[in-house]
Design a protein around this motif. Structure first.
Motif, PDB file in Angstrom:
ATOM      1  N   ASN A 226       0.829  -1.206   0.000  1.00  0.00           N
ATOM      2  CA  ASN A 226       0.000   0.000   0.000  1.00  0.00           C
ATOM      3  C   ASN A 226       0.861   1.252   0.000  1.00  0.00           C
ATOM      4  O   ASN A 226       0.528   2.251  -0.657  1.00  0.00           O
ATOM      5  CB  ASN A 226      -0.921   0.011   1.225  1.00  0.00           C
ATOM      6  CG  ASN A 226      -1.949  -1.095   1.191  1.00  0.00           C
ATOM      7  OD1 ASN A 226      -2.203  -1.694   0.145  1.00  0.00           O
ATOM      8  ND2 ASN A 226      -2.541  -1.391   2.333  1.00  0.00           N
ATOM      9  N   GLN A 227       1.944   1.225   0.756  1.00  0.00           N
ATOM     10  CA  GLN A 227       2.835   2.382   0.815  1.00  0.00           C
ATOM     11  C   GLN A 227       3.433   2.675  -0.558  1.00  0.00           C
ATOM     12  O   GLN A 227       3.564   3.826  -0.965  1.00  0.00           O
ATOM     13  CB  GLN A 227       3.953   2.123   1.823  1.00  0.00           C
ATOM     14  CG  GLN A 227       3.479   1.959   3.254  1.00  0.00           C
ATOM     15  CD  GLN A 227       4.575   1.415   4.157  1.00  0.00           C
ATOM     16  OE1 GLN A 227       5.757   1.479   3.813  1.00  0.00           O
ATOM     17  NE2 GLN A 227       4.202   0.875   5.306  1.00  0.00           N
ATOM     18  N   LYS A 228       3.797   1.636  -1.293  1.00  0.00           N
ATOM     19  CA  LYS A 228       4.449   1.817  -2.588  1.00  0.00           C
ATOM     20  C   LYS A 228       3.464   2.203  -3.686  1.00  0.00           C
ATOM     21  O   LYS A 228       3.783   3.012  -4.558  1.00  0.00           O
ATOM     22  CB  LYS A 228       5.178   0.532  -2.991  1.00  0.00           C
ATOM     23  CG  LYS A 228       6.384   0.214  -2.131  1.00  0.00           C
ATOM     24  CD  LYS A 228       7.043  -1.075  -2.578  1.00  0.00           C
ATOM     25  CE  LYS A 228       8.298  -1.374  -1.777  1.00  0.00           C
ATOM     26  NZ  LYS A 228       8.949  -2.642  -2.205  1.00  0.00           N
ATOM     27  N   ARG A 229       2.272   1.627  -3.645  1.00  0.00           N
ATOM     28  CA  ARG A 229       1.325   1.827  -4.738  1.00  0.00           C
ATOM     29  C   ARG A 229       0.245   2.861  -4.428  1.00  0.00           C
ATOM     30  O   ARG A 229      -0.425   3.350  -5.334  1.00  0.00           O
ATOM     31  CB  ARG A 229       0.658   0.500  -5.113  1.00  0.00           C
ATOM     32  CG  ARG A 229       1.630  -0.543  -5.646  1.00  0.00           C
ATOM     33  CD  ARG A 229       0.918  -1.797  -6.096  1.00  0.00           C
ATOM     34  NE  ARG A 229       1.848  -2.786  -6.610  1.00  0.00           N
ATOM     35  CZ  ARG A 229       2.310  -2.826  -7.854  1.00  0.00           C
ATOM     36  NH1 ARG A 229       1.907  -1.913  -8.716  1.00  0.00           N
ATOM     37  NH2 ARG A 229       3.158  -3.763  -8.243  1.00  0.00           N
ATOM     38  N   GLY A 230       0.068   3.193  -3.139  1.00  0.00           N
ATOM     39  CA  GLY A 230      -1.009   4.097  -2.783  1.00  0.00           C
ATOM     40  C   GLY A 230      -2.335   3.372  -2.677  1.00  0.00           C
ATOM     41  O   GLY A 230      -2.413   2.154  -2.837  1.00  0.00           O
ATOM     42  N   ILE A 231      -3.394   4.128  -2.427  1.00  0.00           N
ATOM     43  CA  ILE A 231      -4.727   3.544  -2.313  1.00  0.00           C
ATOM     44  C   ILE A 231      -5.685   4.258  -3.262  1.00  0.00           C
ATOM     45  O   ILE A 231      -5.429   5.371  -3.711  1.00  0.00           O
ATOM     46  CB  ILE A 231      -5.275   3.632  -0.867  1.00  0.00           C
ATOM     47  CG1 ILE A 231      -5.390   5.098  -0.426  1.00  0.00           C
ATOM     48  CG2 ILE A 231      -4.417   2.833   0.089  1.00  0.00           C
ATOM     49  CD1 ILE A 231      -6.150   5.280   0.870  1.00  0.00           C
ATOM     50  N   VAL A 232      -6.780   3.591  -3.547  1.00  0.00           N
ATOM     51  CA  VAL A 232      -7.852   4.153  -4.358  1.00  0.00           C
ATOM     52  C   VAL A 232      -9.074   4.342  -3.460  1.00  0.00           C
ATOM     53  O   VAL A 232      -9.424   3.444  -2.686  1.00  0.00           O
ATOM     54  CB  VAL A 232      -8.200   3.224  -5.546  1.00  0.00           C
ATOM     55  CG1 VAL A 232      -9.446   3.706  -6.270  1.00  0.00           C
ATOM     56  CG2 VAL A 232      -7.015   3.134  -6.502  1.00  0.00           C
ATOM     57  N   VAL A 233      -9.702   5.497  -3.546  1.00  0.00           N
ATOM     58  CA  VAL A 233     -10.897   5.786  -2.750  1.00  0.00           C
ATOM     59  C   VAL A 233     -12.098   5.866  -3.688  1.00  0.00           C
ATOM     60  O   VAL A 233     -12.066   6.591  -4.695  1.00  0.00           O
ATOM     61  CB  VAL A 233     -10.743   7.103  -1.959  1.00  0.00           C
ATOM     62  CG1 VAL A 233     -12.054   7.453  -1.251  1.00  0.00           C
ATOM     63  CG2 VAL A 233      -9.611   6.991  -0.948  1.00  0.00           C
TER      64      VAL A 233
ATOM     65  N   VAL B  16      -1.921  12.107   5.805  1.00  0.00           N
ATOM     66  CA  VAL B  16      -1.705  10.709   6.210  1.00  0.00           C
ATOM     67  C   VAL B  16      -0.541  10.131   5.400  1.00  0.00           C
ATOM     68  O   VAL B  16      -0.287  10.558   4.266  1.00  0.00           O
ATOM     69  CB  VAL B  16      -2.974   9.847   6.013  1.00  0.00           C
ATOM     70  CG1 VAL B  16      -4.043  10.222   7.016  1.00  0.00           C
ATOM     71  CG2 VAL B  16      -3.502   9.982   4.590  1.00  0.00           C
ATOM     72  N   PRO B  17       0.206   9.165   5.966  1.00  0.00           N
ATOM     73  CA  PRO B  17       1.409   8.652   5.283  1.00  0.00           C
ATOM     74  C   PRO B  17       1.119   7.639   4.186  1.00  0.00           C
ATOM     75  O   PRO B  17       1.670   6.541   4.156  1.00  0.00           O
ATOM     76  CB  PRO B  17       2.199   8.025   6.432  1.00  0.00           C
ATOM     77  CG  PRO B  17       1.161   7.571   7.393  1.00  0.00           C
ATOM     78  CD  PRO B  17       0.073   8.596   7.330  1.00  0.00           C
ATOM     79  N   ILE B  18       0.242   8.025   3.266  1.00  0.00           N
ATOM     80  CA  ILE B  18      -0.041   7.158   2.126  1.00  0.00           C
ATOM     81  C   ILE B  18      -0.556   8.024   0.987  1.00  0.00           C
ATOM     82  O   ILE B  18      -1.223   9.050   1.207  1.00  0.00           O
ATOM     83  CB  ILE B  18      -1.072   6.060   2.495  1.00  0.00           C
ATOM     84  CG1 ILE B  18      -1.073   4.950   1.457  1.00  0.00           C
ATOM     85  CG2 ILE B  18      -2.482   6.641   2.661  1.00  0.00           C
ATOM     86  CD1 ILE B  18      -1.781   3.681   1.906  1.00  0.00           C
ATOM     87  N   ARG B  19      -0.246   7.642  -0.239  1.00  0.00           N
ATOM     88  CA  ARG B  19      -0.604   8.432  -1.409  1.00  0.00           C
ATOM     89  C   ARG B  19      -1.997   8.046  -1.921  1.00  0.00           C
ATOM     90  O   ARG B  19      -2.346   6.873  -1.984  1.00  0.00           O
ATOM     91  CB  ARG B  19       0.432   8.216  -2.520  1.00  0.00           C
ATOM     92  CG  ARG B  19       0.233   9.093  -3.751  1.00  0.00           C
ATOM     93  CD  ARG B  19       1.381   8.944  -4.721  1.00  0.00           C
ATOM     94  NE  ARG B  19       1.479   7.611  -5.310  1.00  0.00           N
ATOM     95  CZ  ARG B  19       2.327   6.685  -4.912  1.00  0.00           C
ATOM     96  NH1 ARG B  19       3.143   6.900  -3.909  1.00  0.00           N
ATOM     97  NH2 ARG B  19       2.356   5.500  -5.507  1.00  0.00           N
ATOM     98  N   LEU B  20      -2.764   9.047  -2.296  1.00  0.00           N
ATOM     99  CA  LEU B  20      -4.047   8.807  -2.944  1.00  0.00           C
ATOM    100  C   LEU B  20      -3.786   8.641  -4.432  1.00  0.00           C
ATOM    101  O   LEU B  20      -3.452   9.602  -5.137  1.00  0.00           O
ATOM    102  CB  LEU B  20      -5.006   9.971  -2.698  1.00  0.00           C
ATOM    103  CG  LEU B  20      -6.382   9.857  -3.353  1.00  0.00           C
ATOM    104  CD1 LEU B  20      -7.174   8.717  -2.728  1.00  0.00           C
ATOM    105  CD2 LEU B  20      -7.153  11.157  -3.243  1.00  0.00           C
ATOM    106  N   SER B  21      -3.943   7.423  -4.932  1.00  0.00           N
ATOM    107  CA  SER B  21      -3.663   7.140  -6.343  1.00  0.00           C
ATOM    108  C   SER B  21      -4.869   7.388  -7.236  1.00  0.00           C
ATOM    109  O   SER B  21      -4.710   7.613  -8.439  1.00  0.00           O
ATOM    110  CB  SER B  21      -3.205   5.689  -6.501  1.00  0.00           C
ATOM    111  OG  SER B  21      -2.010   5.461  -5.792  1.00  0.00           O
TER     112      SER B  21
END
Length: 446
Positions: free
Chosen positions: A168-175, A203-208
């Protein structure tokens, strides 16, 4: 942004040199911020955190999360870290500033909001290997007493996704935000509309990718208004999906979203909570283990969401269609002739060759491991979750062996079907020739 939205962007190769130089640059940037902005109120939370537990604040694994979130830009990552501690102080206070946020840290109203299931993590990744966070009917969500209840439940889930899973850290998440049915504009909670995008900024994660889904065209205006105050990178990664539920699903499918797993009934009026209850049970069990050993981090022995490259051991269509399983079958097909021509006693060498090839590519063989969290007040057979775990070499070898046997059986069936078709064609041709001969011999005499 276009490539990332569709899940076809390339991952940054994290060489040891890149990680080391980026962490050093991040340290220097934080020192620079502290030196030239010592009177900035926004730094207060960061300074308090350093005084509380400097090891936590300077932990390389935590800082690496922020670097990954900003694609190894140390300046952006430094600003995100400072904002992270400010936000954490705002929502959880000084006591939890340098501690992992767990389910038990939420108050009863926060927990009740979380359990209602309006916010869920889907049990499978998208086509690009990203985790999917789904928020259903936020505008008319009546599961919270105060907006802070929903925001804290939201933060708990996002931080869990960010800190527990390197993928998740490398690829980010989808909302995916789904708002179905007519909504009165006066029902829109301004605090939620304002704070939710801001939280995604620190937050420490990218929104992809961000997908707004609605069947009321008027809501698209509200969505665009909400996006005006969002960070530029969020605005660049959003898509609006407006139309009937079926149209929305087809539209999401083009972005690699597994729409069959969206937690809504076919009519869209009932939220399904089976997978969500399992997600809560799993993480409560994990957090209980962390509490017993006094740790802020999780060892990663158990896996919440398999990657696309992983090979899942189990029966049924979802397992067969998983990308890693499809890739394994293709690899076995490439070695099938060698397997068939190898003597029985040496077939294990071919199996091991395929097994080594799979593992060298970074894929894992995963199986389900059940657990029962007896401390869960809502514990019942439906809520018992399970983790994915990496299986033994023996089980992995057995999986490859069975895949070869299935491929052999399929090849024999194909050959038999081809022979049968060929025989029928030959018989049909022979019969046709006989009929033509008979017609010719029984024809009128000249």
């Amino acid at each position: 942004s276009y490539e990332e939205l569709h899940g076809v962007d390339e991952l940054i190769e994290e060489t040891p040199q890149l990680v080391a130089t980026s962490l050093k640059a991040l340290d220097d940037e934080l020192d620079r911020i502290l030196l030239f902005s010592s009177k900035n109120d926004k730094l207060a939370a960061y300074c308090i955190a350093e005084q509380q537990n400097k090891d936590y604040v300077t932990d390389p694994s935590l800082r690496l999360c922020f670097l990954r979130a900003d694609r190894f830009d140390p300046c952006k990552a430094a600003r995100r870290i400072v904002a992270f501690f400010e936000g954490k102080l705002q929502y959880f206070g000084e006591t939890l500033l340098t501690k992992r946020i767990q389910f038990e840290d939420l108050d009863s109203d926060d927990q009740a909001c979380l359990k209602e299931g309006h916010m869920q993590v889907l049990p499978s990744r998208d086509r690009g290997g990203r985790a999917i966070f789904c928020d259903i009917n936020m505008i008319n969500d009546s599961s919270y007493k105060r907006p802070s209840n929903r925001l804290k439940a939201f933060l708990y889930m996002i931080l869990t996704l960010a800190l527990d899973d390197e993928e998740n850290q490398k690829r980010g998440i989808v909302v995916v935000l789904m708002q179905l049915g007519h909504v009165n504009p006066t029902e829109v909670n301004r605090e939620l509309a304002k704070e939710s995008p801001r939280i995604l900024k620190w937050v420490p994660i990218r929104l992809s990718g961000l997908h707004f889904c609605m069947d009321d065209p008027f809501l698209s205006i509200l969505a665009r208004i909400t996006l005006v105050g969002s960070p530029p990178d969020i605005r660049a990664r959003h898509r609006l999906h407006i139309g009937a539920r079926t149209e929305i699903k087809y539209s999401l499918m083009t972005y690699g979203i597994p729409v069959d797993l969206l937690p809504l009934s076919d009519q869209g009026d009932i939220i399904k909570k089976t997978n969500h209850n399992r997600w809560i049970a799993r993480h409560k069990s994990k957090e209980s283990s962390l509490y017993r050993i006094g740790s802020n981090t999780f060892s990663g022995i158990v896996i919440d969401l398999p990657t696309r490259q992983d090979i899942l051991i189990g029966k049924g269509k979802p397992f067969q269609e998983h990308f890693g399983n499809v890739k394994l079958r293709a690899l076995v097909d490439d070695h099938l002739e060698e397997y068939n021509t190898t003597k029985r006693g040496s077939k294990g060498d071919v199996i091991n060759k395929v097994l080594d090839s799979v593992k060298s590519s970074g894929s894992r063989f995963l199986g389900k491991q059940n657990h029962n969290d007896n401390d869960d007040d809502d514990n019942n057979n439906n809520n018992n979750g399970w983790w994915w775990v990496e299986v033994s070499d023996t089980q992995a070898t057995e999986k490859v062996s069975k895949t070869f046997l299935s491929a052999c059986a399929k090849s024999k069936r194909t050959t038999a079907d081809h022979k049968d078709t060929s025989n029928r064609s030959t018989i049909t041709s022979s019969t046709r020739q006989q009929q033509q001969q008979q017609q010719g011999s029984s024809g009128p005499s000249p």
